[in-house]
Design a protein around this motif. Sequence first.
Motif, short mmCIF file in Angstrom:
data_model
loop_
_atom_site.label_atom_id
_atom_site.label_comp_id
_atom_site.label_asym_id
_atom_site.label_seq_id
_atom_site.Cartn_x
_atom_site.Cartn_y
_atom_site.Cartn_z
N ASP A 157 116.20 -51.17 56.16
CA ASP A 157 114.53 -51.36 57.37
C ASP A 157 114.04 -50.49 57.05
O ASP A 157 113.37 -50.27 57.81
CB ASP A 157 114.94 -52.33 57.64
N TRP A 158 114.62 -49.39 56.93
CA TRP A 158 114.35 -47.85 57.04
C TRP A 158 114.68 -47.22 58.17
O TRP A 158 114.63 -45.79 58.50
CB TRP A 158 112.88 -47.06 56.31
N THR A 159 114.96 -47.97 59.13
CA THR A 159 115.76 -47.55 60.77
C THR A 159 116.53 -46.48 60.56
O THR A 159 117.96 -47.02 59.59
CB THR A 159 115.45 -48.35 61.65
N ILE A 160 116.86 -46.08 61.69
CA ILE A 160 117.63 -44.77 62.21
C ILE A 160 118.03 -45.11 63.59
O ILE A 160 116.62 -44.86 63.87
CB ILE A 160 117.25 -43.60 61.02
N VAL A 209 111.44 -48.46 67.49
CA VAL A 209 112.50 -47.86 66.08
C VAL A 209 112.51 -47.12 65.15
O VAL A 209 111.63 -46.12 65.51
CB VAL A 209 112.74 -49.55 65.56
N ALA A 210 113.20 -45.93 65.72
CA ALA A 210 113.03 -44.15 65.06
C ALA A 210 113.27 -44.76 63.70
O ALA A 210 114.22 -45.83 62.72
CB ALA A 210 114.24 -43.99 65.37
N VAL A 211 112.62 -44.39 62.54
CA VAL A 211 113.09 -43.60 60.74
C VAL A 211 112.43 -42.78 60.17
O VAL A 211 112.45 -41.37 61.69
CB VAL A 211 111.10 -44.55 60.94
N PRO A 212 112.82 -42.17 59.31
CA PRO A 212 112.81 -41.05 58.87
C PRO A 212 111.66 -39.55 58.72
O PRO A 212 111.73 -38.79 58.92
CB PRO A 212 114.05 -40.34 58.03
#
Length: 290
Positions: free
Chosen positions: A18-21, A88-91
Amino acid sequence: MAEETHVLDRPPEGANADWTIPQHWDRYTAEEHATWDTLFARQAKLLPGRASNAWLKGLDVLKLDKPGIPDFEALSDRLMKLTGWQVVAVPGLVPDDVFFDHMANRRFVAGNFIRRPDQLDYLQEPDVFHDVFGHVPMLADPVFADYLAAYGRGGQRALGLDALQYLGRLYWYTVEFGLIAEPEGLRIYGAGIVSSFSESRFALEDPSPNRIAFDMARVMRTEYRIDDFQQNYFVIPSFEELLRQTVETDFAPLYAEMKARADIPVAEIVPGDTVLTHGTQDHARSRAAG
């Protein structure tokens, strides 16, 4: 972190589906925390009397005045108790379907990188300051929090109706660059304005832009620019009214209507507009001449 590119076409190595990091809060440098503090200090001084009451309250209840880049885990804990949202973190920028899925499920995606010290006044990509300082205080307001979740659900439906450009304009002119009429006067709630040192003054005080009462169909027909200050700002009467129009509107026929009508150019006034401030457009003309 700020040296990387954040426009990607696939999740980078180590990202979830889900692209979260991980935010990797422990990896921020002293310089990066200092950049946040510099940005925060000048905006926090500027915004009382300019930002909406809801935004100012959110800044306070979420304890964003603590020095340094906020820890998303602690921030999410506070948000969850207030409105059920989390950060939530994403890049970087994520695909539309990913963005809408997170939003519909009350997850706000935020970049985990911060601009360099020489980029304080302008950054093309949204960084952690724009995303957290600009957007997250409004997520503490129950009505606006419901609006964003409804917008996410609407985005999921719009994906199948070839209508993202119209829904994108709604986001742009509300979530990013919206104004609200409060008893004390016009106030800012859009993240693109509250996170900008220059536009937070321009949007309210400059004679150049039009300030127009919010109308859903009008907004969705209106073009916008990403490379300069806005020349149209749309003013909602309340967050309750914004939410009501969003949940009560049948968007499918509205999208069909939009496709049959011409787009409205930036800065144009059209019949039916309730114009609160008819802009001089001096800023737009000076930029065009330059």
